[in-house]
Design an enzyme around this catalytic site. Structure first.
Site, PDB file in Angstrom:
ATOM      1  N   CYS A   1     -50.617   6.874  37.097  1.00 44.79           N
ATOM      2  CA  CYS A   1     -50.568   7.116  35.655  1.00 44.79           C
ATOM      3  C   CYS A   1     -49.316   6.431  35.109  1.00 44.79           C
ATOM      4  O   CYS A   1     -48.458   5.943  35.856  1.00 44.79           O
ATOM      5  CB  CYS A   1     -50.527   8.608  35.372  1.00 44.79           C
TER       6      CYS A   1
ATOM      7  N   HIS B   1     -45.331  12.494  44.266  1.00 42.14           N
ATOM      8  CA  HIS B   1     -45.906  13.205  45.406  1.00 42.14           C
ATOM      9  C   HIS B   1     -46.707  12.249  46.286  1.00 42.14           C
ATOM     10  O   HIS B   1     -47.916  12.406  46.428  1.00 42.14           O
ATOM     11  CB  HIS B   1     -46.790  14.364  44.907  1.00 42.14           C
TER      12      HIS B   1
ATOM     13  N   HIS C   1     -41.364  14.615  37.857  1.00 38.43           N
ATOM     14  CA  HIS C   1     -41.739  15.973  37.426  1.00 38.43           C
ATOM     15  C   HIS C   1     -40.627  16.690  36.677  1.00 38.43           C
ATOM     16  O   HIS C   1     -40.833  17.808  36.197  1.00 38.43           O
ATOM     17  CB  HIS C   1     -42.117  16.824  38.648  1.00 38.43           C
TER      18      HIS C   1
ATOM     19  N   GLU D   1     -42.579  20.579  38.401  1.00 37.81           N
ATOM     20  CA  GLU D   1     -42.740  20.355  36.949  1.00 37.81           C
ATOM     21  C   GLU D   1     -42.674  21.683  36.201  1.00 37.81           C
ATOM     22  O   GLU D   1     -41.987  21.806  35.175  1.00 37.81           O
ATOM     23  CB  GLU D   1     -44.076  19.663  36.665  1.00 37.81           C
TER      24      GLU D   1
ATOM     25  N   THR E   1     -49.019  19.178  33.167  1.00 36.41           N
ATOM     26  CA  THR E   1     -49.704  17.962  32.706  1.00 36.41           C
ATOM     27  C   THR E   1     -50.952  17.605  33.505  1.00 36.41           C
ATOM     28  O   THR E   1     -51.809  16.866  33.020  1.00 36.41           O
ATOM     29  CB  THR E   1     -48.746  16.747  32.778  1.00 36.41           C
TER      30      THR E   1
ATOM     31  N   SER F   1     -49.945  17.260  45.934  1.00 36.12           N
ATOM     32  CA  SER F   1     -50.055  16.730  44.569  1.00 36.12           C
ATOM     33  C   SER F   1     -51.058  17.564  43.782  1.00 36.12           C
ATOM     34  O   SER F   1     -52.229  17.678  44.158  1.00 36.12           O
ATOM     35  CB  SER F   1     -50.505  15.267  44.625  1.00 36.12           C
ATOM     36  N   SER F   2     -50.594  18.153  42.692  1.00 39.21           N
ATOM     37  CA  SER F   2     -51.442  19.040  41.885  1.00 39.21           C
ATOM     38  C   SER F   2     -52.659  18.294  41.362  1.00 39.21           C
ATOM     39  O   SER F   2     -53.790  18.766  41.477  1.00 39.21           O
ATOM     40  CB  SER F   2     -50.627  19.592  40.716  1.00 39.21           C
TER      41      SER F   2
END
Lengths: 278, 278
Positions: free
Chosen positions: B12, B36, B70, B122, B161, B217-218
């Site tokens: 991103c 991450h 983050h 984050e 996010t 990683s979320s």
């Protein structure tokens, strides 16, 4: 046949308050119908000589003018106050709230969304409080959102006090996914919520539902729509004269609910009449 | 077997930006893992000598310290700035936004709700910006709302996010029906939305899905969860070494997506390996 009233129905706080105010001011007149129930308006006229103006031009000097429960547009109120009249404000406090929210949010640079009927006096009143009238958008459902151009990416939302909460959520969800900030004010009044929930509960059990209220009453129409979802034989009536005995043939459980403008004495007459059907 | 990449996947804006920053500051160190993805962190160490601090106490005088994508808690940043170090802020601007919202809303007397993982850096950073730390509530779903006592009837909501938009709507809907005002900030970033939508589209068509990204990683975990809804054989891998050839037996369509911290060179190695399975 079993007859049962919904666990919550009828007069809300704002209507009770407005009627009490009107009864105190005999020989006055209301600006627009005080509430959406013709029978009760006739009673106020007959017993307290509370008349009805439908136009500002009809108001005469020294009149006592009562502002209806639904409120009136900002400029009408201003003009009325500028005339030599005594103005009594019976606007429901739950309607004054969205009026003030729209006033503040519009001033703070938010685009305004109102979930409600464009033609309803409450909505016309609430809308009039925006400082930027071109950036107030009135919708009845997400299908109305397609062609709207909000001036800002920050949107403040209010709902007509008597609207269905599920549809309000659909609308605000649509906006939340497409804008930076959506400020959602829950202006649907608790009495409306409670009457709606109770109508839902009883209409699931009933095989005939009678919804009593004015045909132009927003909250009564919502109740009728909720009952129809669960009970095919749901009828909206204004009073006992609208009842058709054939509806009750072979029915076992008659549920009854009533809009926020429906007085108890009208409901009682309906119940008495239905009791005669076996 | 057909192999297809999702129409949106991988790096991103914020991650690209952070890596560019890190590559500019050779011989520096990041405060916490920059992104991450261990493979990319190893590359930054090997090619640019960008190290990693996991604790403020490890920082030495004259160090150049890069703040991770983050973000970090407010006081950590303050302490770091007070030390004799050069601080380079690579916090994603889309993370700075909820930090500022929480700061402003908390000061304005709103209760704060964060939709996110309590333990995610984050979220820890965003939370730290509230002036009233006792009135910040972090939830993962509506089931977490039951036992919360908000101090105010005005609630401001932000989301991590990389969270799933559907769950965010469920949470805010629950709050809207129970509070006077809910101020909903859409802080889920567009790249996350786009990667999620594309993962949904391709996982409907695929009979095997490969999701590439860090196990902590979320946003990668969200992608995996979305793929699993539509494609039973969805596997989360960090790189090509995690691939098991037996997964691809009798498969006809392999869909591939990757989290926002997964570099293209890792994705390419995965694609090259899968091409060998007939």
């Amino acid at each position: 046949m079993k007859i049962e009233l919904a666990s919550n129905y009828g007069f809300c706080f704002g209507v009770k308050r407005a009627i009490n105010i009107a009864q105190k001011y005999t020989n006055s007149a209301t600006m627009g119908p005080l509430i959406h129930n013709q029978d009760e308006i006739n009673r106020l006229k007959n017993d307290f000589n509370v008349g009805l103006y439908s136009n500002l031009n009809d108001v005469k000097e020294n009149d006592t003018v009562i502002i209806r429960t639904h409120g009136i547009p900002k400029n009408d109120l201003k003009n009325l106050k500028a005339m030599n009249t005594k103005v009594i404000n019976a606007t429901c406090p739950f309607v004054t709230t969205p009026q003030n929210i729209v006033k503040d949010m519009s001033k703070d640079g938010y685009s305004i969304l109102i979930f409600g009927d464009k033609e309803h006096p409450e909505v016309k009143g609430v809308q009039s409080y925006a400082s930027d009238l071109d950036d107030v958008h009135i919708v009845l459902g997400i299908e109305d959102l397609e062609n709207i151009n909000f001036k800002h990416k920050k949107i403040a939302c209010v709902a007509q006090t008597t609207k269905k909460k599920e549809t309000y959520l659909e609308i605000v969800n649509h906006l939340i996914l497409r804008n930076k900030e959506v400020r959602v004010f829950n202006t649907i009044c608790d009495a409306t919520f409670e009457n709606q929930d109770a109508a839902r509960d009883i209409s699931i059990k009933a095989d005939i539902m009678i919804v009593i209220g004015g045909k132009n009453s927003s909250n009564t129409k919502q109740l009728h729509s909720i009952c129809l979802e669960n009970c095919h034989d749901s009828y909206l009536i204004e009073n006992e004269d609208d009842i058709d005995s054939s509806w009750f043939k072979n029915k076992e459980f008659c549920g009854i609910t009533a809009g926020a403008s429906t007085p108890d004495w009208v409901i009682q007459k309906v119940v008495d009449k239905i009791k005669n059907f076996k």
